[in-house]
Design an enzyme around this catalytic site. Structure first.
Site, PDB file in Angstrom:
ATOM      1  CD  GLU A 162      -2.533  -1.370   2.629  1.00 13.65           C
ATOM      2  OE1 GLU A 162      -2.288  -0.529   3.533  1.00 13.65           O
ATOM      3  OE2 GLU A 162      -3.324  -2.297   2.776  1.00 13.65           O
ATOM      4  N   PRO A 163       1.370   1.677  -1.177  1.00 14.53           N
ATOM      5  CG  PRO A 163       1.608   2.210  -3.416  1.00 14.53           C
ATOM      6  CD  PRO A 163       1.055   1.156  -2.510  1.00 14.53           C
ATOM      7  N   GLY A 164       0.494   4.329  -0.862  1.00 15.88           N
ATOM      8  CA  GLY A 164      -0.071   5.576  -0.366  1.00 15.88           C
ATOM      9  C   GLY A 164       0.030   6.723  -1.346  1.00 15.88           C
ATOM     10  NE  ARG A 165       1.098  11.070   2.278  1.00 16.82           N
ATOM     11  CZ  ARG A 165       0.616  11.853   3.241  1.00 16.82           C
ATOM     12  NH1 ARG A 165       0.712  13.161   3.138  1.00 16.82           N
ATOM     13  NH2 ARG A 165       0.036  11.329   4.302  1.00 16.82           N
ATOM     14  NE  ARG A 198      -1.347  16.524   3.495  1.00 19.34           N
ATOM     15  CZ  ARG A 198      -0.062  16.843   3.432  1.00 19.34           C
ATOM     16  NH1 ARG A 198       0.355  17.859   2.667  1.00 19.34           N
ATOM     17  NH2 ARG A 198       0.819  16.145   4.112  1.00 19.34           N
ATOM     18  CE1 TYR A 210      -2.651  14.994   9.625  1.00 16.66           C
ATOM     19  CE2 TYR A 210      -3.116  15.814   7.420  1.00 16.66           C
ATOM     20  CZ  TYR A 210      -3.359  14.918   8.447  1.00 16.66           C
ATOM     21  OH  TYR A 210      -4.311  13.947   8.281  1.00 16.66           O
ATOM     22  CB  CYS A 260     -13.627  33.768   8.450  1.00 16.95           C
ATOM     23  SG  CYS A 260     -14.239  35.039   7.330  1.00 16.95           S
ATOM     24  CD  GLU A 261     -11.194  29.136  11.485  1.00 16.67           C
ATOM     25  OE1 GLU A 261     -10.313  29.249  12.371  1.00 16.67           O
ATOM     26  OE2 GLU A 261     -12.391  28.905  11.725  1.00 16.67           O
ATOM     27  CE1 TYR A 317      -5.075  10.613   2.926  1.00 13.55           C
ATOM     28  CE2 TYR A 317      -2.891  10.662   1.919  1.00 13.55           C
ATOM     29  CZ  TYR A 317      -3.933   9.954   2.512  1.00 13.55           C
ATOM     30  OH  TYR A 317      -3.833   8.599   2.682  1.00 13.55           O
TER      31      TYR A 317
END
Length: 442
Positions: free
Chosen positions: A300-303, A340, A344, A371-372, A400
């Site tokens: 499952e190599p992912g991103r 992200r 993160y 508005c953050e 992601y």
């Protein structure tokens, strides 16, 4: 002759990135400035050649070392029908974690026998949908999975193949929020305390389930290979113990994956070949040491499969200069399409799509329109002095970002375009205001 792309940026840009005769950044033979004008911004552009090249690289590197290998893409990174069809063409499997991801894959005609259903709290309805759709494997995460899936499979008249997810208690040395292999994790059953062995026995007592293998996963964005050696040893030693004590037939083994993706020029991960060599050699050595038969390897190599292929485009808006403090440059997207950085602390590169080879004149922080105070995309970006209305590109945005996009501030989620051979095709349109209210009943 067109200028060359900054060599330092080359590894994070989509494979077919070029500077065209207009001096603009182009991907897949398509001018990104033209795409921004045609489809508006924010806009996500995927390089089909990059997607296919990465899929083929992963399969080649692993199968050249372990021919019986399946490469499984984590749909949670981003999935849509167009991507699912492309992955099916490239012999890539799917790792799904919800009924929605199963439904998208099924709607795309993806061969669900190549799909693995993960998750720590699979709902009974989701399991019914998955089993009835012909899901290839369910990865059992806990004892509740065993009971509920057993009932679902029995009602469907099916013997469902499963893998058991074990927790090896190995630290992958990645971000705490994407570490999954430590003892204190919501995922999997630890080998410690006898909980994983209890699950083996429970599955074996369930006539509608067939335990075909063991799965472990230690996290995402892993830049070191040593944790794989440690996790694989724990998982295979457990499998050998279960073979001796309970007759486990290890037909499949999944050591997870989570290979690192390069987001910044100064942070290169090991090449895929290094991961492939480390994982396959660890499995080979472990099987030999513990007397196990050679299983099918499920990676499952992912991103890394989609991350580099995706590019986010924005339009520059307001500017705020605070002398000797910071200069803010705002764009028309932000945390609603890429949370992200806020979630993160993730870091990205940025460059002008209109002047990709222009000298870097200043350091600015690219912020979004929401508005953050935490709504930023790139801190301390070195860029030419950006003009209002200029198109800004943020590479390595394929994973992601879209998957975690929201309608915060009642914003509209962006369109997605796939590009190849000088042609662009819209695979998801921009949302409309009516979409925001489509589920309201009064």
């Amino acid at each position: 002759m067109s200028p060359e792309i900054d060599p330092g940026l080359r590894p994070v840009l989509p494979l077919t990135s070029r500077i065209n005769e207009a001096g603009h950044l182009a991907v897949g033979g398509c001018d990104l400035v033209d795409l921004a004008r045609e489809f508006g911004t924010p806009l996500y552009v995927f390089d089909e050649a990059d997607l296919r090249a990465r899929a083929r690289e992963l399969l080649s590197e692993f199968r050249s070392r372990w021919p019986e290998t399946s490469v499984i893409y984590a749909a949670k990174a981003y999935i849509g029908r167009a991507l699912a069809r492309l992955l099916a063409e490239e012999d890539i499997g799917l790792d799904v974690v919800s009924g929605g991801e199963v439904a998208i894959a099924a709607a795309a005609g993806f061969p669900l026998e190549r799909a693995y259903f993960h998750g720590n709290n699979k709902l009974p309805a989701e399991l019914r949908e998955a089993v009835n759709a012909g899901i290839g494997r369910v990865v059992v995460d806990n004892l509740t999975d065993v009971r509920v899936l057993g009932e679902v499979a029995a009602a469907a008249g099916r013997t469902q193949p499963v893998l058991l997810r074990v927790t090896p208690d190995v630290d992958a040395h990645t971000h705490a929020k994407i570490t999954t292999g430590v003892l204190d994790s919501k995922f999997g059953l630890p080998v410690a305390f006898g909980l994983a062995e209890e699950a083996v026995l429970a599955i074996q007592r369930t006539a509608s389930l067939d335990l075909v293998g063991i799965h472990c996963h230690i996290g995402s964005q892993i830049f070191e290979v040593e944790p794989y050696y440690a996790a694989i040893e724990v998982a295979l030693e457990f499998a050998a113990d279960m073979m001796r004590k309970h007759g486990l037939d290890l037909r499949e083994f999944s050591p997870g994956g989570g290979l690192g993706l390069q987001y910044l020029r100064e942070e290169p991960p090991p090449p895929v070949s290094v991961y492939a060599e480390a994982i396959t050699s660890a499995v080979r050595d472990g099987c030999r040491r513990f007397g196990l038969p050679r299983p099918r390897l499920v990676v499952e190599p992912g991103r890394v499969l989609v991350g580099r292929a995706g590019m986010a485009l924005y339009t520059v808006g307001s500017r705020k200069e605070l002398p000797e403090v910071r200069t803010y440059v705002a764009v028309d997207g932000g945390m609603a399409d890429n949370i992200r950085p806020a979630m993160y602390g993730s870091r990205y590169e940025a460059l002008s799509a209109e002047r990709p080879d222009a000298p870097q004149e200043e350091t600015v922080t690219i912020v979004g329109k929401y508005c953050e105070s935490g709504d930023y995309l790139v801190k301390d970006a070195r860029l030419p002095r950006l003009r209002e209305g200029e198109v800004l590109a943020v590479p390595a945005s394929g994973a992601y970002c879209l998957a975690m996009a929201s309608n915060y501030n009642a914003s509209l989620r962006p369109p997605i375009v796939f590009v190849a051979d000088g042609k662009a095709r819209l695979v998801r349109r921009r949302e409309k205001y009516a979409d925001l209210m489509a589920t309201e009943v009064e």
